[in-house]
Design a protein around this motif. Structure first.
Motif, PDB file in Angstrom:
ATOM      1  N   ALA A   1     -28.467 -32.167   2.319  1.00 51.14           N
ATOM      2  CA  ALA A   1     -29.933 -33.107   2.612  1.00 51.14           C
ATOM      3  C   ALA A   1     -29.897 -34.351   3.032  1.00 51.14           C
ATOM      4  CB  ALA A   1     -30.930 -32.719   1.677  1.00 51.14           C
ATOM      5  N   ASP A   2     -30.801 -34.711   3.692  1.00 51.27           N
ATOM      6  CA  ASP A   2     -31.260 -36.246   4.135  1.00 51.27           C
ATOM      7  C   ASP A   2     -29.954 -36.885   4.891  1.00 51.27           C
ATOM      8  OD1 ASP A   2     -33.313 -35.407   2.468  1.00 51.27           O
ATOM      9  OD2 ASP A   2     -31.813 -36.383   0.446  1.00 51.27           O
ATOM     10  N   PRO A   3     -29.533 -36.122   5.973  1.00 53.29           N
ATOM     11  CA  PRO A   3     -28.363 -36.714   6.581  1.00 53.29           C
ATOM     12  C   PRO A   3     -28.523 -37.953   7.203  1.00 53.29           C
ATOM     13  CG  PRO A   3     -29.501 -34.992   7.899  1.00 53.29           C
ATOM     14  CD  PRO A   3     -30.165 -34.833   6.531  1.00 53.29           C
ATOM     15  N   ALA A   4     -27.570 -38.935   7.311  1.00 54.70           N
ATOM     16  CA  ALA A   4     -27.550 -40.211   7.921  1.00 54.70           C
ATOM     17  C   ALA A   4     -26.193 -40.092   8.641  1.00 54.70           C
ATOM     18  CB  ALA A   4     -27.496 -41.150   6.908  1.00 54.70           C
ATOM     19  N   VAL A   5     -26.702 -39.941  10.208  1.00 56.82           N
ATOM     20  CA  VAL A   5     -25.513 -39.932  11.202  1.00 56.82           C
ATOM     21  C   VAL A   5     -25.295 -40.849  11.962  1.00 56.82           C
ATOM     22  CG1 VAL A   5     -24.243 -38.282  12.703  1.00 56.82           C
ATOM     23  CG2 VAL A   5     -25.763 -37.335  10.810  1.00 56.82           C
ATOM     24  N   VAL A   6     -24.074 -41.697  11.985  1.00 58.17           N
ATOM     25  CA  VAL A   6     -23.885 -42.850  12.919  1.00 58.17           C
ATOM     26  C   VAL A   6     -22.736 -42.581  13.772  1.00 58.17           C
ATOM     27  CG1 VAL A   6     -25.378 -44.392  11.607  1.00 58.17           C
ATOM     28  CG2 VAL A   6     -22.970 -44.250  10.978  1.00 58.17           C
ATOM     29  N   GLU A   7     -22.713 -43.302  14.812  1.00 64.96           N
ATOM     30  CA  GLU A   7     -21.206 -43.125  15.733  1.00 64.96           C
ATOM     31  C   GLU A   7     -20.479 -44.737  15.224  1.00 64.96           C
ATOM     32  OE1 GLU A   7     -18.607 -44.936  18.379  1.00 64.96           O
ATOM     33  OE2 GLU A   7     -20.489 -45.537  18.259  1.00 64.96           O
ATOM     34  N   PHE A   8     -19.384 -44.501  15.133  1.00 66.62           N
ATOM     35  CA  PHE A   8     -18.411 -45.823  14.767  1.00 66.62           C
ATOM     36  C   PHE A   8     -17.034 -45.470  15.466  1.00 66.62           C
ATOM     37  CE2 PHE A   8     -15.638 -48.067  11.822  1.00 66.62           C
ATOM     38  CZ  PHE A   8     -16.254 -49.460  12.086  1.00 66.62           C
ATOM     39  N   ARG A   9     -16.777 -46.439  16.311  1.00 66.95           N
ATOM     40  CA  ARG A   9     -15.444 -46.462  17.260  1.00 66.95           C
ATOM     41  C   ARG A   9     -15.298 -45.092  17.413  1.00 66.95           C
ATOM     42  NH1 ARG A   9     -12.052 -50.453  13.010  1.00 66.95           N
ATOM     43  NH2 ARG A   9     -13.413 -52.260  13.090  1.00 66.95           N
ATOM     44  N   GLY A  10     -16.106 -44.456  18.358  1.00 69.93           N
ATOM     45  CA  GLY A  10     -15.991 -43.239  19.061  1.00 69.93           C
ATOM     46  C   GLY A  10     -15.871 -41.998  18.190  1.00 69.93           C
ATOM     47  N   GLU A  11     -16.299 -42.201  16.874  1.00 69.91           N
ATOM     48  CA  GLU A  11     -16.071 -40.807  16.223  1.00 69.91           C
ATOM     49  C   GLU A  11     -17.705 -40.931  15.342  1.00 69.91           C
ATOM     50  OE1 GLU A  11     -13.202 -39.122  13.912  1.00 69.91           O
ATOM     51  OE2 GLU A  11     -11.670 -40.419  14.584  1.00 69.91           O
ATOM     52  N   TYR A  12     -18.040 -39.816  14.637  1.00 70.75           N
ATOM     53  CA  TYR A  12     -19.439 -39.775  14.033  1.00 70.75           C
ATOM     54  C   TYR A  12     -19.217 -39.600  12.720  1.00 70.75           C
ATOM     55  CZ  TYR A  12     -20.782 -39.177  19.018  1.00 70.75           C
ATOM     56  OH  TYR A  12     -20.905 -39.259  20.310  1.00 70.75           O
ATOM     57  N   TYR A  13     -19.918 -40.205  11.702  1.00 67.04           N
ATOM     58  CA  TYR A  13     -19.805 -40.326  10.319  1.00 67.04           C
ATOM     59  C   TYR A  13     -21.266 -39.517   9.669  1.00 67.04           C
ATOM     60  CZ  TYR A  13     -15.425 -42.267  10.764  1.00 67.04           C
ATOM     61  OH  TYR A  13     -14.046 -42.544  11.200  1.00 67.04           O
ATOM     62  N   MET A  14     -20.993 -38.729   8.838  1.00 65.82           N
ATOM     63  CA  MET A  14     -22.417 -38.088   8.516  1.00 65.82           C
ATOM     64  C   MET A  14     -22.517 -38.297   6.808  1.00 65.82           C
ATOM     65  SD  MET A  14     -24.217 -34.426   9.108  1.00 65.82           S
ATOM     66  CE  MET A  14     -22.649 -33.370   8.557  1.00 65.82           C
ATOM     67  N   PHE A  15     -23.371 -38.962   6.277  1.00 66.10           N
ATOM     68  CA  PHE A  15     -23.461 -39.141   4.831  1.00 66.10           C
ATOM     69  C   PHE A  15     -24.648 -38.317   4.364  1.00 66.10           C
ATOM     70  CE2 PHE A  15     -21.586 -42.772   7.079  1.00 66.10           C
ATOM     71  CZ  PHE A  15     -20.590 -43.082   6.391  1.00 66.10           C
ATOM     72  N   VAL A  16     -24.424 -37.512   3.266  1.00 63.27           N
ATOM     73  CA  VAL A  16     -25.318 -36.580   2.909  1.00 63.27           C
ATOM     74  C   VAL A  16     -25.462 -36.517   1.354  1.00 63.27           C
ATOM     75  CG1 VAL A  16     -25.832 -34.171   2.633  1.00 63.27           C
ATOM     76  CG2 VAL A  16     -24.437 -35.004   4.738  1.00 63.27           C
ATOM     77  N   THR A  17     -26.909 -36.620   0.916  1.00 61.22           N
ATOM     78  CA  THR A  17     -27.198 -36.755  -0.307  1.00 61.22           C
ATOM     79  C   THR A  17     -26.295 -35.862  -1.150  1.00 61.22           C
ATOM     80  OG1 THR A  17     -29.617 -37.114  -0.080  1.00 61.22           O
ATOM     81  CG2 THR A  17     -29.044 -35.863  -2.214  1.00 61.22           C
ATOM     82  N   ARG A  18     -25.688 -36.352  -2.537  1.00 62.38           N
ATOM     83  CA  ARG A  18     -25.050 -36.348  -3.523  1.00 62.38           C
ATOM     84  C   ARG A  18     -23.873 -35.236  -3.311  1.00 62.38           C
ATOM     85  NH1 ARG A  18     -28.857 -37.108  -8.598  1.00 62.38           N
ATOM     86  NH2 ARG A  18     -30.389 -38.457  -7.788  1.00 62.38           N
ATOM     87  N   SER A  19     -23.141 -35.602  -2.071  1.00 61.55           N
ATOM     88  CA  SER A  19     -22.158 -34.974  -1.769  1.00 61.55           C
ATOM     89  C   SER A  19     -20.636 -35.223  -2.137  1.00 61.55           C
ATOM     90  CB  SER A  19     -21.950 -34.884  -0.101  1.00 61.55           C
ATOM     91  OG  SER A  19     -23.197 -34.011   0.385  1.00 61.55           O
ATOM     92  N   HIS A  20     -20.763 -36.295  -2.866  1.00 61.83           N
ATOM     93  CA  HIS A  20     -19.259 -36.805  -3.520  1.00 61.83           C
ATOM     94  C   HIS A  20     -18.311 -37.186  -2.400  1.00 61.83           C
ATOM     95  CE1 HIS A  20     -20.841 -36.176  -7.499  1.00 61.83           C
ATOM     96  NE2 HIS A  20     -21.262 -34.950  -6.885  1.00 61.83           N
ATOM     97  N   GLY A  21     -18.987 -37.871  -1.224  1.00 63.98           N
ATOM     98  CA  GLY A  21     -18.096 -37.906  -0.121  1.00 63.98           C
ATOM     99  C   GLY A  21     -18.789 -37.816   1.174  1.00 63.98           C
ATOM    100  N   TYR A  22     -18.178 -37.692   2.338  1.00 59.24           N
ATOM    101  CA  TYR A  22     -18.883 -37.710   3.701  1.00 59.24           C
ATOM    102  C   TYR A  22     -17.895 -36.977   4.718  1.00 59.24           C
ATOM    103  CZ  TYR A  22     -16.144 -42.101   3.865  1.00 59.24           C
ATOM    104  OH  TYR A  22     -15.297 -43.075   3.783  1.00 59.24           O
ATOM    105  N   TRP A  23     -18.559 -36.579   5.903  1.00 65.90           N
ATOM    106  CA  TRP A  23     -17.794 -36.089   6.985  1.00 65.90           C
ATOM    107  C   TRP A  23     -17.534 -37.094   8.240  1.00 65.90           C
ATOM    108  CZ3 TRP A  23     -21.230 -34.099   3.522  1.00 65.90           C
ATOM    109  CH2 TRP A  23     -20.824 -32.701   2.814  1.00 65.90           C
ATOM    110  N   HIS A  24     -16.676 -36.723   8.971  1.00 64.54           N
ATOM    111  CA  HIS A  24     -16.711 -37.260  10.290  1.00 64.54           C
ATOM    112  C   HIS A  24     -16.095 -36.216  11.178  1.00 64.54           C
ATOM    113  CE1 HIS A  24     -12.054 -37.593  10.847  1.00 64.54           C
ATOM    114  NE2 HIS A  24     -12.127 -36.991   9.458  1.00 64.54           N
ATOM    115  N   SER A  25     -16.554 -36.616  12.533  1.00 62.75           N
ATOM    116  CA  SER A  25     -16.399 -35.649  13.559  1.00 62.75           C
ATOM    117  C   SER A  25     -16.182 -36.213  14.913  1.00 62.75           C
ATOM    118  CB  SER A  25     -17.567 -34.754  13.746  1.00 62.75           C
ATOM    119  OG  SER A  25     -17.619 -33.975  14.849  1.00 62.75           O
TER     120      SER A  25
END
Length: 577
Positions: A55-79
């Motif tokens: 839930a509550d995804p915060a998605v930003v682009e950084f240096r040509g990739e996307y990073y997604m931070f999600v509530t209490r996920s103990h980490g984050y994703w990139h794409s």
């Protein structure tokens, strides 16, 4: 003859292998909810309640990739493409309990900032290499920051926004970026809920609660053409009507004006509901995307999934988010000129008969085709003998399949390694001779909402799921959805649309003549005939009572019908004062 038969079989085997290989490589579409390896929550473990959530995804682009931070996920994703996401296990200085309603901001591609400690008091973390998992922390501690949002403007000035309350407004303050991000100046109240005017901000399923006040939370600021669009979530994350609205200003601290088209992100109907507490990011090709939370709420109210919808700004500067057919296949972000558009594949499996190898208790296989995300089929065992079969009743061209697993008494908590879902899906015209449509025998990926686009559309009548291995103790599936096109006719346009706006101008009743052969309808509305940006999917009913309107705003409505063969023309647009 034996040699010829052997060659024929070899050629057929090669074609099937090539098709399955192409299937594993190709994905021109995606389907909500997003199919990522959601983390199991630990916060209800004392009650033996196990569930995964995002839930509550915060998605930003950084240096040509996307990073997604999600509530209490103990980490984050990139794409790299907003479609395929890989998890990053965090290292130094990450929140040990997982960040809550996280904030993220890319500053000129030099530093990525994140914050969102569940306690509401935290320093801002930063890194120039988010894939490493290592972060540094600014020395200053900021307090009272539930649901924070960090924004650094083009002039280098930094701002913090926050709010998660049914009482207090969204607030903001300037930060001294050059002095440890300490507070600079006064706290500024920006805006609060106005439920007497804005029907969609009212609490409860379908905004039906007239006692409790709604919650305002999750601010996110987007700058477009010199204007500042402050998005916020309301009225409650567990409801089908969870949505994002927007206020607009000429500067980050306001003053802010309520946009006439609101809510901007809203998906109250269909299989997966909710589109609130999100973030907006520019994706491939300059297309805006809005990420948000969807309500699942089976095991607990806070059981959620993620979604993404194409978004944008029209020529008058109105922000909008396209949620029409929001949980059907859409073109992927990387498809030029089509990114985010509805693919046109219809739901072939809706209310079609289902048989199963076994059933445990009252959790019958009919739940797999009812388009209700809170119902599910439960098998008597979790092994390779379990299967379910859908009879589409008539042949149709299958193009994609989505398997939505459910956590039934899973007894799993935290971030767990090596989870995977293995299965096959077969298709048949006669129920006797079967062709493999989806081969996940060798897949060791965690795919709780697996969506597979078939490499080649295949005409079938029967679709059969065969289980191999799932990570949970029990095999439970909430929906097995088959998309494609039937071989019949799309329904006719709805007629005799009548609209009764109530004395409480937040409420409106819509009815129309049932359309023969229709599965369901999309009610479309907006603030002008060419701005019908909002939609509500209705299955099996020719009426809708909405409590979503703004008191002092005129609206325009129309309805379209759909079935497994396509979508009708729209009814005439009606202006309602």
């Amino acid at each position: 003859m034996n040699l010829q038969r052997t060659l024929t079989l070899l050629v057929a085997s090669f074609i099937v292998s090539a098709t399955l290989l192409a299937q594993s490589m190709r994905q021109d579409t995606y389907c909500n909810p997003l199919n990522i390896d959601y983390t199991y929550m630990i916060y209800d473990s004392s009650r033996d309640i196990s569930y995964r959530s995002g839930a509550d995804p915060a998605v930003v682009e950084f240096r040509g990739e996307y990073y997604m931070f999600v509530t209490r996920s103990h980490g984050y994703w990139h794409s790299k493409d907003l479609l395929h996401w890989d998890f990053v296990n965090p290292g130094k200085n990450w929140y040990p309990q997982g960040c809550n309603a996280p904030a993220a901001h890319n500053y000129k591609d030099s530093v990525l900032y994140v914050l969102g400690d569940p306690s509401g008091a935290s320093s801002i973390l930063y890194t120039d290499n988010p894939k490493s998992g290592n972060w540094e922390a600014t020395p200053a501690i900021l307090g009272d920051l539930q649901d924070p949002a960090l924004f650094i403007d083009d002039d280098g000035k930094a701002y913090m926004f926050w709010g998660s309350s049914n009482t207090y407004p969204i607030r903001g303050m300037e930060l001294d970026k050059n002095h440890r991000f300490t507070k600079k100046g006064e706290t500024v109240p920006l805006f609060n809920l106005d439920m007497p005017k804005h029907g969609w901000e009212r609490f409860g399923e379908n905004h039906s609660d007239t006692i409790l006040g709604g919650y305002m939370e999750g601010p996110w600021l987007t700058k477009h053409n010199g204007k500042y669009y402050m998005q916020y979530g309301a009225p409650g994350t567990e409801f089908n009507v969870y949505a994002d609205g927007v206020y607009v200003a000429d500067s980050p601290l306001g003053s802010y004006t309520y946009q006439k088209h609101n809510p901007v992100s809203y998906k109250p109907g269909g299989f997966m509901n909710g589109a609130g507490h999100g973030s907006t990011v520019v994706g491939p090709g300059g297309q805006y995307w809005h990420f948000a939370s969807m309500a699942l709420s089976i095991n607990v109210n806070w059981e959620r999934r993620l979604c993404m919808f194409p978004a944008g700004f029209d020529k008058e500067g109105l922000m909008y988010v396209d949620t029409r057919f929001g949980d059907y296949p859409r073109y992927a972000p990387g498809v030029p000129q089509k990114a985010g558009q509805f693919r046109g594949w219809m739901l072939l499996s809706y209310q079609k008969p289902v048989t199963a190898s076994t059933t445990e208790g009252t959790f019958a296989p009919a739940a797999l085709t009812d388009e209700l995300n809170k119902s599910f089929w439960l098998a008597a065992a979790n092994d390779e003998k379990q299967w379910v079969m859908i009879d589409l009743e008539t042949p149709a061209s299958a193009c994609a399949i989505q398997v939505n697993y459910h956590d039934y008494q899973s007894n799993m908590y935290g971030r767990l390694p090596n989870l995977h879902h293995r299965y096959t899906i077969e298709g048949s015209l006669d129920g006797q001779n079967w062709t493999t449509l989806v081969d996940r025998k060798s897949s060791y990926k965690d795919t709780p909402n697996d969506y597979v686009e078939l490499a080649v559309p295949t005409t079938v009548r029967y679709v059969r799921y065969r289980n191999i291995d799932v990570p949970t103790p029990n095999l439970a599936i909430s929906e097995l959805r088959v998309f494609g096109l039937g071989l019949g006719k799309a329904p006719a346009a709805p007629k005799k649309l009548t609209i009764d706006r109530k004395a409480d101008r937040r409420d409106v009743q819509l009815t129309w003549t049932p359309v023969k052969g229709a599965q369901g309808y999309n009610v479309l509305w907006g603030i002008a005939p060419d701005k019908l940006y909002s939609s509500w999917m209705v299955y099996g009913n020719n009426e809708l009572f909405m409590k979503s309107l703004t008191v002092d705003q005129d609206y325009y409505f129309c309805v379209e019908a759909f079935n497994e063969n396509g979508v009708s023309l729209r009814s005439a647009v009606i202006h309602v004062h």
